[in-house]
Design an enzyme around this catalytic site. Structure first.
Site, PDB file in Angstrom:
ATOM      1  CG  ASP A 158      -2.154   0.537   0.852  1.00 47.67           C
ATOM      2  OD1 ASP A 158      -2.496   1.704   0.054  1.00 47.67           O
ATOM      3  OD2 ASP A 158      -3.290   0.241   1.379  1.00 47.67           O
ATOM      4  CG  ASP A 219      -9.867   0.893  -0.652  1.00 46.63           C
ATOM      5  OD1 ASP A 219      -8.755   0.483  -1.559  1.00 46.63           O
ATOM      6  OD2 ASP A 219      -9.591   0.822   0.945  1.00 46.63           O
TER       7      ASP A 219
END
Ligand SMILES: *[C@@H]1O[C@H](CO)[C@@H](O)[C@H](O)[C@H]1NC(C)=O
Ligand SMILES: *[C@@H]1O[C@H](CO)[C@@H](O)[C@H](O)[C@H]1NC(C)=O
Ligand SMILES: *[C@@H]1O[C@H](CO)[C@@H](O)[C@H](O)[C@H]1NC(C)=O
Length: 273
Positions: A158, A219
């Protein structure tokens, strides 16, 4: 409920170089914890749903025993909030001792014994998005080696708590570090999602050379609106995204549930207006 990581194949394009680790010649399929279980670390009050080795063993059992593995769903992927808040005395990441008492290597063995693969999560930056220890540039080799030593098969890296120049250095360095471990580890880069997902900021040629998979966009959330929003974005930008994908290098619209996947990939007509 089984939620699956699904990478919709937008197209197989020819040419273009892919990361040379032999992995993910077809889109990886499996399960990732985040969309459903988030950063639930409250195992005292919520033992069934908290991020713990039990959760991943349960999911492994489901994939192995309920026919998912035969369909290709072999990755069981840990997302954020698995680690201890502190590195160990040697500067290595370690799992939360209460929630992963057996350690990650044991969990990997449990999966491998069932013909499954283990994915883990890291973050290129000072902290993960959830506030756990991040992989700073000086820790890239250590963390790659730790994951390899544990028998991990895939890494999602990430990009919280870093910046553009840090990411430009760090993502390719992790490619090298993973390769240097000698263990084939699928590499999922969240980098383009932090660059807005599109050229000229995103260089998809470069991504194909250093990552097996990348998150282009936001997301997915537990809602139909979110699914449609993602589909729309991929539709609108397909001319850029399609040529980027191919064996060993894939766009990742983020995990979507099996039901969503079925709707997305099999029947346009089922998608509600
Ligand atoms: C490392 O990279 C080399 C050259 O690109 C490749 O042949 C090899 O398979 C890679 N090894 C791993 C473990 O990814
Ligand atoms: C990016 O982050 C690094 C590491 O925290 C820092 O040294 C650097 O100054 C930052 N660069 C910019 C442009 O903010
Ligand atoms: C994108 O990356 C490729 C491969 O590293 C490189 O050859 C190319 O010059 C880059 N393109 C741009 C616009 O920077």
């Amino acid at each position: 409920m089984i939620l699956a990581v699904v990478v919709c194949v937008l197209a197989f394009s020819k040419a273009a170089v892919a990361l040379d680790n032999g992995l993910m010649r077809t889109p990886p399929m499996g399960w990732l914890a985040w969309e459903r279980f988030r950063c639930d670390i409250d195992c005292d009050n919520d033992p069934k749903n908290c991020i713990s080795e039990n959760l991943f063993r349960d999911m492994a059992d489901r994939l192995a025993e309920d026919g998912w593995k035969e369909l290709g769903y072999v990755y069981v992927n840990i997302d954020d909030c698995w680690s201890s808040m502190d590195r160990d005395n040697n500067g290595r990441l370690q799992p939360d001792p209460k929630r992963f008492p057996g350690g990650i290597a044991n969990l990997a063995r449990y999966l491998h014994d069932r013909g499954l693969k283990l994915g883990i999560y890291g973050d290129l930056g000072t902290h993960t998005c959830g506030g756990y220890p991040g992989t700073t540039l000086d820790k890239i080799q250590t963390d790659a080696q730790t994951f390899a030593d544990w028998g991990v098969d895939m890494l999602k890296l990430d990009g919280c708590y870093s910046n553009a120049s840090y990411q430009e250095q760090g993502y390719p360095l992790m490619t090298k570090a993973l390769n240097a471990t000698g263990r084939p580890i699928g590499y999922s880069c969240s980098w383009p999602a932090y660059q807005g997902g599109l050229p000229p900021k995103v260089n998809y040629t470069l991504l194909g050379e250093i990552c097996n998979l990348w998150r282009n966009y936001g997301d997915i959330q537990d809602s139909w609106d979110s699914v449609l929003n993602i589909i729309d974005w991929f539709f609108d930008n397909q001319d850029v995204l399609q040529p980027a994908a191919g064996p060993g290098r894939w766009n990742d619209p983020d995990m979507v549930s099996q039901e969503h996947f079925t709707l997305m990939c099999e029947s346009d007509s089922i998608i509600p207006d």
